[in-house]
Write a protein that holds these residues in place. Structure first.
Motif, short mmCIF file in Angstrom:
data_model
loop_
_atom_site.label_atom_id
_atom_site.label_comp_id
_atom_site.label_asym_id
_atom_site.label_seq_id
_atom_site.Cartn_x
_atom_site.Cartn_y
_atom_site.Cartn_z
N VAL A 8 -14.57 -38.86 -34.23
CA VAL A 8 -14.58 -40.06 -35.07
C VAL A 8 -13.74 -39.81 -36.31
O VAL A 8 -13.83 -38.73 -36.93
CB VAL A 8 -16.01 -40.44 -35.49
N PHE A 31 -22.82 -39.83 -37.63
CA PHE A 31 -22.05 -39.42 -36.46
C PHE A 31 -22.13 -37.90 -36.26
O PHE A 31 -22.25 -37.43 -35.12
CB PHE A 31 -20.59 -39.85 -36.60
N HIS A 36 -21.05 -35.44 -32.97
CA HIS A 36 -19.64 -35.79 -32.87
C HIS A 36 -18.83 -35.11 -33.97
O HIS A 36 -19.33 -34.86 -35.07
CB HIS A 36 -19.47 -37.30 -32.97
N VAL A 38 -16.37 -35.36 -36.87
CA VAL A 38 -16.10 -36.46 -37.79
C VAL A 38 -15.14 -36.01 -38.88
O VAL A 38 -15.32 -34.95 -39.48
CB VAL A 38 -17.39 -36.99 -38.44
N PRO A 62 -8.78 -39.22 -32.63
CA PRO A 62 -10.19 -39.59 -32.48
C PRO A 62 -10.39 -40.64 -31.40
O PRO A 62 -9.46 -41.37 -31.03
CB PRO A 62 -10.55 -40.15 -33.86
N ILE A 64 -12.93 -42.96 -31.85
CA ILE A 64 -13.33 -44.13 -32.63
C ILE A 64 -12.77 -43.99 -34.03
O ILE A 64 -12.81 -42.90 -34.63
CB ILE A 64 -14.87 -44.26 -32.69
N VAL A 66 -13.41 -45.68 -37.69
CA VAL A 66 -14.29 -46.54 -38.48
C VAL A 66 -13.51 -47.04 -39.69
O VAL A 66 -12.95 -46.24 -40.44
CB VAL A 66 -15.54 -45.78 -38.95
N THR A 130 -23.23 -47.19 -27.53
CA THR A 130 -21.81 -47.43 -27.72
C THR A 130 -21.24 -48.34 -26.63
O THR A 130 -21.37 -48.07 -25.45
CB THR A 130 -21.05 -46.10 -27.71
#
Length: 336
Positions: A8, A31, A36, A38, A62, A64, A66, A130
């Motif tokens: 992420v 996260f 995960h 991050v 990554p 995802i 954000v 998710t």
């Protein structure tokens, strides 16, 4: 329960309307606690969020991204991820999914995806259930830019200019800007075409194209719009509708169906001014400074993956929805 992603990137805009450093840390920690990898990146200047998002497309990037900010941050990150300047669909390449969490002023895009859920609930669902959804974007033909929520002319675009001189925070800023713009606004001679057919011509208060149903967080200008149907909606308001009624009616889409209001949808929308003067035009809150009398918006179907609430009845089991690298199920709506 394992989730269909591993890494992420959190892009935080520290100058967005309600941003707090503790919010970014809460997101990062949640996260990380779920196992995960991050990375937290805080933007330093205009355009930085788009650059960071574009870099996330590189191999090893990554799964995802954000966007922690408002609609401007969401636009920049989406533009970096979608790269609508080429026509390669996201299914054909490794493209991260966008998770929007709101720390902005209007937060219209967050509302489009997550409705009125508190952001902590959205974060929890993103971690534990998710689900990826492909949504459409609009491409502005004149400059190749992408629009996430949509574009507008007339009093809607003018209110963004007016808002620059209003010091209020939050959605009240847009409300005051709209009210002030309406008091001083003169309708312009305009024309709107949908897939080559004229749907409105004459004095125009505004034309709004999207994309998203909401603008400014509170105004539901396109109440029937769906972000993944492969079409753009357009609402054109003429002078038959009294201007003083417009703010109240547009809160819940009550302006649609009234005299002087045209609502249509198609794959290509043209908005223009017919008296030779430049048209005030904005997309995703950015007023285009380059003068022009005519602008075209074309839909780019399925251009962006987003993290969204799972459809009703989805179990959340690992593998029930394939990861976006292999092409997640796309939620579509059929309209006539």
């Amino acid at each position: 329960m394992s989730a269909p992603f591993a890494s992420v990137l959190v892009i935080a805009n520290p100058v967005s309307g309600t941003y707090l450093p503790v919010t970014a840390e809460t997101v990062r920690r949640r996260f990380a606690d779920a196992g995960h990898t991050v990375t937290l990146a805080v933007t330093e200047q205009p355009g930085h969020a788009r650059k960071l998002a574009a870099e996330a497309l590189a191999p090893g990037g990554p799964d995802i991204v954000v966007a922690l900010g408002g609609d401007g941050t969401a636009h920049d990150v989406a533009a970096g991820l979608a790269n609508t300047e080429n026509s390669t669909p996201p299914q054909a390449a490794r493209v991260p999914a966008l998770l929007i969490l709101p720390t902005g002023t209007g937060n219209s895009f967050y509302r489009e995806i997550w409705a009125d859920r508190p952001w902590r609930e959205a974060l929890e669902l993103a971690v534990t259930e998710t689900y990826f959804r492909a949504i459409d974007l609009a491409r502005v033909a004149e400059n190749g830019a992408s629009a996430l929520l949509g574009a507008s002319t007339g009093v809607v675009a003018q209110s963004l200019i007016t808002a620059r001189d209003i010091t209020d925070a939050g959605r009240e800023r847009y409300e005051k800007a709209v009210a002030a713009s309406l008091r001083a606004f003169t309708p312009y001679p305009g024309r709107v075409l949908v897939d080559g057919e004229v749907v409105q011509e004459g004095p125009t208060v505004f034309a709004n194209v999207g994309g998203g149903r909401h603008r400014g967080g509170r105004f539901k200008l396109l109440p029937d719009s769906v972000m993944d149907d492969g079409l753009l909606d357009v609402c054109v308001v003429g002078t038959a509708l009294p201007l003083h009624e417009l703010p109240a009616l547009s809160r819940d889409g009550g302006h649609v169906g009234r005299e002087g209001v045209v609502y249509a949808r198609g794959r290509s929308i043209v908005v223009e001014r017919t008296d030779g003067h430049p048209l005030v035009f904005e997309y995703d809150g950015d007023v285009l400074e380059t003068p022009g009398e005519r602008f075209t918006l074309d839909v780019v179907p399925g251009a962006l993956w987003v993290v969204a609430p799972s459809p009703k009845g989805w179990s959340g089991r690992p593998g029930a929805v394939p990861a976006h690298r292999g092409g997640p199920a796309r939620v579509r709506s059929t309209r006539t």
